[in-house]
Design a protein around this motif. Structure first.
Motif, PDB file in Angstrom:
ATOM      1  N   ASP A 181       8.344  -0.938 -14.328  1.00 14.05           N
ATOM      2  CA  ASP A 181       7.679  -2.175 -14.741  1.00 14.05           C
ATOM      3  C   ASP A 181       7.898  -3.273 -13.708  1.00 14.05           C
ATOM      4  OD1 ASP A 181       6.148  -3.364 -17.052  1.00 14.05           O
ATOM      5  OD2 ASP A 181       7.770  -4.821 -16.926  1.00 14.05           O
ATOM      6  N   TRP A 182       9.093  -3.296 -13.106  1.00 11.41           N
ATOM      7  CA  TRP A 182       9.340  -4.262 -12.041  1.00 11.41           C
ATOM      8  C   TRP A 182       8.471  -3.957 -10.828  1.00 11.41           C
ATOM      9  CZ3 TRP A 182      11.333  -2.934  -7.181  1.00 11.41           C
ATOM     10  CH2 TRP A 182      11.480  -4.017  -6.314  1.00 11.41           C
ATOM     11  N   VAL A 183       8.390  -2.676 -10.439  1.00 11.71           N
ATOM     12  CA  VAL A 183       7.568  -2.288  -9.291  1.00 11.71           C
ATOM     13  C   VAL A 183       6.116  -2.684  -9.525  1.00 11.71           C
ATOM     14  CG1 VAL A 183       6.656  -0.323  -7.993  1.00 11.71           C
ATOM     15  CG2 VAL A 183       9.086  -0.426  -8.548  1.00 11.71           C
ATOM     16  N   LYS A 184       5.621  -2.417 -10.733  1.00 11.43           N
ATOM     17  CA  LYS A 184       4.233  -2.752 -11.055  1.00 11.43           C
ATOM     18  C   LYS A 184       3.990  -4.258 -10.924  1.00 11.43           C
ATOM     19  CE  LYS A 184       2.952  -2.821 -15.359  1.00 11.43           C
ATOM     20  NZ  LYS A 184       2.560  -2.396 -16.726  1.00 11.43           N
ATOM     21  N   ALA A 185       4.899  -5.066 -11.498  1.00  9.44           N
ATOM     22  CA  ALA A 185       4.748  -6.519 -11.404  1.00  9.44           C
ATOM     23  C   ALA A 185       4.829  -6.979  -9.955  1.00  9.44           C
ATOM     24  CB  ALA A 185       5.826  -7.206 -12.251  1.00  9.44           C
ATOM     25  N   ALA A 186       5.778  -6.406  -9.196  1.00 10.10           N
ATOM     26  CA  ALA A 186       5.941  -6.811  -7.796  1.00 10.10           C
ATOM     27  C   ALA A 186       4.697  -6.481  -6.977  1.00 10.10           C
ATOM     28  CB  ALA A 186       7.174  -6.123  -7.202  1.00 10.10           C
ATOM     29  N   ILE A 187       4.085  -5.322  -7.235  1.00  9.04           N
ATOM     30  CA  ILE A 187       2.905  -4.920  -6.470  1.00  9.04           C
ATOM     31  C   ILE A 187       1.683  -5.722  -6.893  1.00  9.04           C
ATOM     32  CG2 ILE A 187       1.342  -3.022  -5.959  1.00  9.04           C
ATOM     33  CD1 ILE A 187       4.055  -2.875  -4.592  1.00  9.04           C
ATOM     34  N   MET A 188       1.462  -5.868  -8.193  1.00  6.16           N
ATOM     35  CA  MET A 188       0.291  -6.614  -8.668  1.00  6.16           C
ATOM     36  C   MET A 188       0.329  -8.058  -8.180  1.00  6.16           C
ATOM     37  SD  MET A 188       0.020  -5.036 -12.533  1.00  6.16           S
ATOM     38  CE  MET A 188      -1.081  -6.322 -13.106  1.00  6.16           C
ATOM     39  N   PHE A 189       1.487  -8.703  -8.352  1.00  5.14           N
ATOM     40  CA  PHE A 189       1.605 -10.077  -7.874  1.00  5.14           C
ATOM     41  C   PHE A 189       1.647 -10.122  -6.350  1.00  5.14           C
ATOM     42  CE2 PHE A 189       3.820 -11.074 -12.111  1.00  5.14           C
ATOM     43  CZ  PHE A 189       2.630 -11.479 -12.670  1.00  5.14           C
ATOM     44  N   GLY A 190       2.160  -9.048  -5.738  1.00  3.08           N
ATOM     45  CA  GLY A 190       2.213  -9.009  -4.283  1.00  3.08           C
ATOM     46  C   GLY A 190       0.833  -8.992  -3.657  1.00  3.08           C
ATOM     47  N   VAL A 191      -0.095  -8.233  -4.258  1.00  2.00           N
ATOM     48  CA  VAL A 191      -1.469  -8.202  -3.758  1.00  2.00           C
ATOM     49  C   VAL A 191      -2.107  -9.584  -3.869  1.00  2.00           C
ATOM     50  CG1 VAL A 191      -3.774  -7.257  -4.169  1.00  2.00           C
ATOM     51  CG2 VAL A 191      -1.778  -5.753  -4.266  1.00  2.00           C
ATOM     52  N   ILE A 192      -1.929 -10.219  -5.028  1.00  2.00           N
ATOM     53  CA  ILE A 192      -2.479 -11.563  -5.231  1.00  2.00           C
ATOM     54  C   ILE A 192      -1.826 -12.565  -4.287  1.00  2.00           C
ATOM     55  CG2 ILE A 192      -2.645 -13.460  -6.895  1.00  2.00           C
ATOM     56  CD1 ILE A 192      -2.888 -11.326  -9.091  1.00  2.00           C
ATOM     57  N   ASN A 193      -0.517 -12.469  -4.148  1.00  2.05           N
ATOM     58  CA  ASN A 193       0.206 -13.417  -3.299  1.00  2.05           C
ATOM     59  C   ASN A 193      -0.175 -13.278  -1.826  1.00  2.05           C
ATOM     60  OD1 ASN A 193       1.456 -14.297  -5.592  1.00  2.05           O
ATOM     61  ND2 ASN A 193       3.466 -13.466  -5.110  1.00  2.05           N
ATOM     62  N   THR A 194      -0.563 -12.065  -1.399  1.00  3.77           N
ATOM     63  CA  THR A 194      -1.022 -11.885  -0.025  1.00  3.77           C
ATOM     64  C   THR A 194      -2.260 -12.735   0.244  1.00  3.77           C
ATOM     65  OG1 THR A 194      -0.137  -9.631   0.076  1.00  3.77           O
ATOM     66  CG2 THR A 194      -1.874 -10.198   1.651  1.00  3.77           C
ATOM     67  N   VAL A 195      -3.189 -12.725  -0.717  1.00  7.35           N
ATOM     68  CA  VAL A 195      -4.395 -13.555  -0.590  1.00  7.35           C
ATOM     69  C   VAL A 195      -4.025 -15.030  -0.597  1.00  7.35           C
ATOM     70  CG1 VAL A 195      -6.622 -14.137  -1.630  1.00  7.35           C
ATOM     71  CG2 VAL A 195      -5.812 -11.775  -1.674  1.00  7.35           C
ATOM     72  N   ALA A 196      -3.109 -15.411  -1.483  1.00  9.23           N
ATOM     73  CA  ALA A 196      -2.699 -16.819  -1.569  1.00  9.23           C
ATOM     74  C   ALA A 196      -2.040 -17.283  -0.270  1.00  9.23           C
ATOM     75  CB  ALA A 196      -1.747 -17.014  -2.745  1.00  9.23           C
ATOM     76  N   ARG A 197      -1.266 -16.427   0.356  1.00  6.97           N
ATOM     77  CA  ARG A 197      -0.617 -16.806   1.623  1.00  6.97           C
ATOM     78  C   ARG A 197      -1.636 -16.958   2.749  1.00  6.97           C
ATOM     79  NH1 ARG A 197       3.473 -13.347  -0.528  1.00  6.97           N
ATOM     80  NH2 ARG A 197       5.370 -14.542  -0.947  1.00  6.97           N
ATOM     81  N   LEU A 198      -2.694 -16.167   2.693  1.00  6.13           N
ATOM     82  CA  LEU A 198      -3.773 -16.359   3.663  1.00  6.13           C
ATOM     83  C   LEU A 198      -4.428 -17.728   3.485  1.00  6.13           C
ATOM     84  CD1 LEU A 198      -5.467 -12.828   3.595  1.00  6.13           C
ATOM     85  CD2 LEU A 198      -4.065 -13.800   5.429  1.00  6.13           C
ATOM     86  N   ASP A 199      -4.354 -18.281   2.265  1.00  8.43           N
ATOM     87  CA  ASP A 199      -4.875 -19.618   1.975  1.00  8.43           C
ATOM     88  C   ASP A 199      -3.845 -20.709   2.223  1.00  8.43           C
ATOM     89  OD1 ASP A 199      -7.330 -18.573   1.196  1.00  8.43           O
ATOM     90  OD2 ASP A 199      -6.740 -18.372  -0.897  1.00  8.43           O
ATOM     91  N   HIS A 200      -2.755 -20.373   2.900  1.00 13.98           N
ATOM     92  CA  HIS A 200      -1.682 -21.336   3.223  1.00 13.98           C
ATOM     93  C   HIS A 200      -0.962 -21.843   1.976  1.00 13.98           C
ATOM     94  CE1 HIS A 200      -2.770 -21.741   7.533  1.00 13.98           C
ATOM     95  NE2 HIS A 200      -4.008 -21.522   7.094  1.00 13.98           N
ATOM     96  N   LEU A 238       0.830  -1.201   0.000  1.00 13.55           N
ATOM     97  CA  LEU A 238       0.000   0.000   0.000  1.00 13.55           C
ATOM     98  C   LEU A 238       0.868   1.256   0.000  1.00 13.55           C
ATOM     99  CD1 LEU A 238      -2.765   1.367   0.204  1.00 13.55           C
ATOM    100  CD2 LEU A 238      -2.626   1.118   2.701  1.00 13.55           C
ATOM    101  N   GLY A 239       1.917   1.252   0.797  1.00 12.30           N
ATOM    102  CA  GLY A 239       2.820   2.394   0.832  1.00 12.30           C
ATOM    103  C   GLY A 239       3.500   2.639  -0.504  1.00 12.30           C
ATOM    104  N   ILE A 240       3.939   1.563  -1.166  1.00  8.93           N
ATOM    105  CA  ILE A 240       4.609   1.706  -2.463  1.00  8.93           C
ATOM    106  C   ILE A 240       3.640   2.235  -3.515  1.00  8.93           C
ATOM    107  CG2 ILE A 240       5.765   0.456  -4.320  1.00  8.93           C
ATOM    108  CD1 ILE A 240       6.904  -1.437  -2.218  1.00  8.93           C
ATOM    109  N   ILE A 241       2.378   1.781  -3.466  1.00  3.33           N
ATOM    110  CA  ILE A 241       1.363   2.287  -4.403  1.00  3.33           C
ATOM    111  C   ILE A 241       1.220   3.795  -4.252  1.00  3.33           C
ATOM    112  CG2 ILE A 241      -1.108   2.275  -4.950  1.00  3.33           C
ATOM    113  CD1 ILE A 241      -1.106  -0.708  -4.122  1.00  3.33           C
ATOM    114  N   LEU A 242       1.184   4.270  -3.018  1.00  2.00           N
ATOM    115  CA  LEU A 242       1.056   5.706  -2.763  1.00  2.00           C
ATOM    116  C   LEU A 242       2.296   6.452  -3.254  1.00  2.00           C
ATOM    117  CD1 LEU A 242      -0.486   5.640   0.837  1.00  2.00           C
ATOM    118  CD2 LEU A 242      -1.674   6.021  -1.335  1.00  2.00           C
TER     119      LEU A 242
END
Length: 517
Positions: A306-325, A262-266
């Motif tokens: 482009d790296w930041v964008k990929a890291a953030i987009m996948f980071g948001v998705i990966n946060t949900v995936a980690r909540l799913d173990h 969230l901080g990086i997005i801002l």
């Protein structure tokens, strides 16, 4: 020479100072170009009103960024939050109705994902995706890898090449802003997942995986439309793990990373108000008037973004995936840390897929020149199909394929006498410095080979001409000097990581003289 070779501390301080000043200098040129041309006619569509607090317009040229974090932010968050809430409700209700929630959680994920896709895209789209799943599952039962790969690539070509992609897209009724993105994203990733399933089924010694296994794998919503791709073997093992325990401070780490994203997005949004790094390269008349330092900064910052964008987009998705173990693919390695083609990628999921099923399968230990050449050609051929065949992608694939092989050829050459003998007489620090010079030149080939896919061929050609030919020797050597400083700092970071992994006694360097610890 060894990765643990150290440099004097004062030398690293000098590299840090040079790099810092150079980045500020290049950034000031970009800021000046952005401020002075904010009202250009060519900027009208992509430079739009920004945050009221700044009183400046912002760069809105990147559709993906605006889609994720502005226009469709609420829709995406609603779908991902629904996935988490749905799974949590099931985990609470399952014990009360006599169901083992851990054992059947993959089914719940698949049901929610399937319903979300059906509601969002309609039954015709769902039927299209299922048809690809059925065809590739049928081929998987034959257990012939070449046939599975051929069938999968044919299916992928059907959504990347005309007129087959237009015919399939016409089957999907309705019209909304995200339809094209979701259509091609969902179909493309589904086919790649089906190929992973089919190839893993070929390696299964007894029996076959079920069609239900494929559906659970494919319709996991966080990965469905935007990736990343998690190969079937990893997903199947993790989603069927019934021992669901959290590591110490795992939830704290997940929360911290979510807040960091969230901080990086801002921060990126703030930068877009002052540095129009995406809009400026699209105006070639303006680009031709900019300084060499401004062009170098634009090329570098576009790849970093482009790296930041990929890291953030996948980071948001990966946060949900980690909540799913789950343990999803990590974000890509930052372009600043890359000085070899072997580690260059912007989607670690696709990279893992290609390495597992193509590059490592054909290339083996990647020590044989002809096997490596065949492996890279096949890998980039599939990558070209994945990205969508066109002139720009052909050029990008050719140069990156060449760069990867050229690195192996140079490494082979330097491993032979007399070059290997000469290097053997050098100290580790001097060898590291000499290699750093070559790595600095290689870094800019990576920049130029990849910036053309992010901006345009014309922009990449202009940057190359200005930095290599017209700017020689002052701009060329100064940019390489700054890059060399950055490469040495990256090497120092890698040295420290190597020492943490293998803390063997090493020689320390103080004041340019080596002495035993």
């Amino acid at each position: 020479m060894g990765i643990k070779s150290a440099l004097p501390r004062y030398e690293l301080y000098l590299y840090t100072a040079v790099l810092g000043v150079a980045l500020i200098w290049a950034g000031s040129w970009i800021f000046e170009a952005s401020s002075e041309n904010i009202d250009r006619k060519a900027f009208k569509e992509s430079v739009q009103p920004g945050w009221h607090y700044f009183g400046r317009k912002m760069d809105a040229a990147d559709f993906e960024w605006m889609m994720w974090f502005s226009t469709f932010r609420n829709h995406i968050l609603f779908a991902l939050a629904g996935h988490v809430i749905f799974a949590k409700i099931f985990s609470l209700l399952a014990p009360k109705i006599g169901i083992n929630g851990c054992k059947h959680r993959s089914l719940i994920f698949g049901v929610y994902g399937g319903l979300a896709v059906l509601v969002t895209m309609g039954w015709t789209y769902m039927a299209l995706v299922l048809s690809h799943c059925i065809i590739l599952y049928s081929v998987a039962l034959v257990k012939m890898k070449w046939l599975c790969l051929a069938a999968g690539l044919s299916a992928l070509a059907s959504i990347k090449l005309e007129p087959y992609n237009s015919w399939q897209e016409a089957l999907v009724t309705g019209s909304f802003d995200l339809q094209d993105v979701l259509f091609y994203g969902g179909c493309g990733f589904s086919i790649m997942r089906c190929m992973s399933f089919a190839l893993e089924n070929c390696d299964k010694k007894e029996g076959n995986y079920t069609f239900c296994d494929l559906l659970r794998y494919n319709f996991y919503l966080p990965f469905f439309f935007f990736g990343p791709i998690m190969t079937f073997d990893k997903f199947h093992a993790q989603v069927n793990n019934t021992q669901l325990t959290r590591k110490e401070r795992e939830m704290w780490n997940i929360t911290t990373k979510a807040l960091l994203h969230l901080g990086i997005i801002l921060v990126v949004d703030v930068f877009f108000h002052y540095l129009y790094i995406l809009t400026i390269p699209s105006d070639m008349k303006l680009v031709a008037k900019l300084s060499d330092w401004c062009l170098a900064g634009l090329a570098y910052s576009n790849l970093v973004y482009d790296w930041v964008k990929a890291a953030i987009m996948f980071g948001v998705i990966n946060t949900v995936a980690r909540l799913d173990h789950l343990d999803p693919p990590q974000p890509p390695k930052c372009i600043t840390m890359l000085y070899v083609f072997a580690e260059t990628h912007f989607d670690r999921g696709i990279n893992d897929w290609l390495c597992r099923y193509v590059y490592d399968y054909i290339g083996g230990d990647h020590d044989k020149i002809f096997k490596e050449l065949l492996a890279t050609i096949c890998t980039f051929a599939i990558t070209t199909l994945w990205l969508g065949p066109c002139q720009l992608v052909y050029i990008w694939s050719f140069f990156n394929c060449f760069g990867l092989n050229f690195e192996l050829w140079v490494a082979k050459l330097f491993s032979l006498p007399p070059l290997s003998t000469i290097e053997g007489f050098m100290g580790g620090a001097m060898s590291r410095r000499i290699r750093g010079v070559f790595n600095a030149a290689n870094f800019w080939t990576i920049i130029l080979y990849n910036v053309l896919s992010l901006n345009s061929l014309e922009f990449a050609k202009l940057v190359g001409r200005r930095l290599i030919f017209k700017g020689f020797p002052l701009s060329t050597l100064s940019v390489l000097l700054v890059t060399y400083c950055g490469v040495q700092l990256v090497k120092e970071r890698e040295r420290k990581e190597a020492l943490l992994e293998d803390p063997e006694p090493v020689k320390a360097v103080d004041g340019g003289k080596e002495k035993a610890e």
